[in-house]
Motif scaffolding. Structure first.
Motif: not given
Length: 263
Positions: A188-192, A235-239
């Motif tokens: 899921m996305p770490a943050a939307p 910068p984005v993150g994948l959880s």
């Protein structure tokens, strides 16, 4: 997890109870857990080797048998974030021979109820710890956003808390279904959203609500979650979320994704 995504770092929220929290200043004790950041997955794992204690929930699986992308979780993210995650999702698929399945976490009404239950339970615990301080000093020493959260917490009743008690087991049961007893990983996305701007209104409740829905899952289940950064100009993150006790497996998967992206 969230600041790691905002800052292009690896981050982990470990399984509850796997890091000794003795001496940690409490917020909501049953939700409190000690996480950390790292620039590389190797450093993330080195810290884990020191900090993670043996635990009855530890899962000794070195590699997931399957990965499931939660479509409803990705739908909560901005288009820019979803686009930035495509490469990371592809790198995860590469680690498992290209196989990623898709599923929904739950229906809309249930997820809203879980997030609301999380807010009630965490607020009740936080007020039990710090309510006296809030009553004595209140907004005069707290930022507006923090004061608003404690004001909400001050109004949580015993009936509210009892009504929310069942959400923990519901979320844990659903996560155990998705992870098939700990051998699979959920994406899921770490943050939307991207990191908020300094001048973003504090009343941006829609973004906060989406963030709470994403982060409440691991928090309610007491499950580990590892953030893999995009390492791009966006910068984005994948959880990577696993069953309780699968911390090491998630870190190793993150290392494989990082190695793939480095080529």
């Amino acid at each position: 997890r969230v600041p790691a995504a905002y800052c292009n770092l690896f981050g982990i929220r470990p399984t509850h109870g796997r890091v000794d929290a003795t001496g940690v200043f409490p917020l909501a004790p049953s939700f409190d857990t000690v996480g950390w950041f790292a620039r590389t997955p190797e450093l993330l794992r080195s810290a884990a080797d020191v900090l993670l204690t043996a635990h009855e929930s530890r899962i000794g699986v070195a590699r997931p048998s399957r990965v499931t992308l939660l479509t409803d979780a990705f739908a909560l993210a901005d288009a820019e974030v979803r686009g930035g995650l495509d490469t990371l999702v592809g790198a995860v698929a590469d680690q498992l021979g290209g196989a990623i399945s898709e599923a929904q976490l739950t229906d809309e009404k249930t997820w809203q109820r879980w997030a609301s239950g999380f807010r009630v339970l965490m607020s009740a615990e936080a007020f039990a710890e710090h309510g006296d301080f809030y009553r004595r000093h209140g907004p005069s020493v707290l930022g507006d956003d923090v004061a608003a959260r404690f004001e909400f917490a001050s109004r949580v009743t015993d009936a509210d808390r009892k009504a929310a008690d069942g959400v923990r087991s519901e979320v844990l049961n659903r996560l155990e279904e998705l992870t098939e007893g700990g051998t699979c990983v959920v994406l899921m996305p770490a943050a939307p959203t991207r990191a908020p701007l300094r001048n973003r209104p504090e009343t941006d409740t829609a973004a906060v609500s989406r963030l709470l829905r994403l982060t409440s899952i691991a928090s309610l289940a007491g499950a580990p979650s590892v953030t893999v950064p995009s390492r791009t100009t966006t910068p984005v993150g994948l959880s990577l979320v696993g069953a309780p006790g699968s911390d090491e497996m998630l870190i190793d998967l993150a290392a494989g994704v990082h190695q793939f992206l480095s080529f």
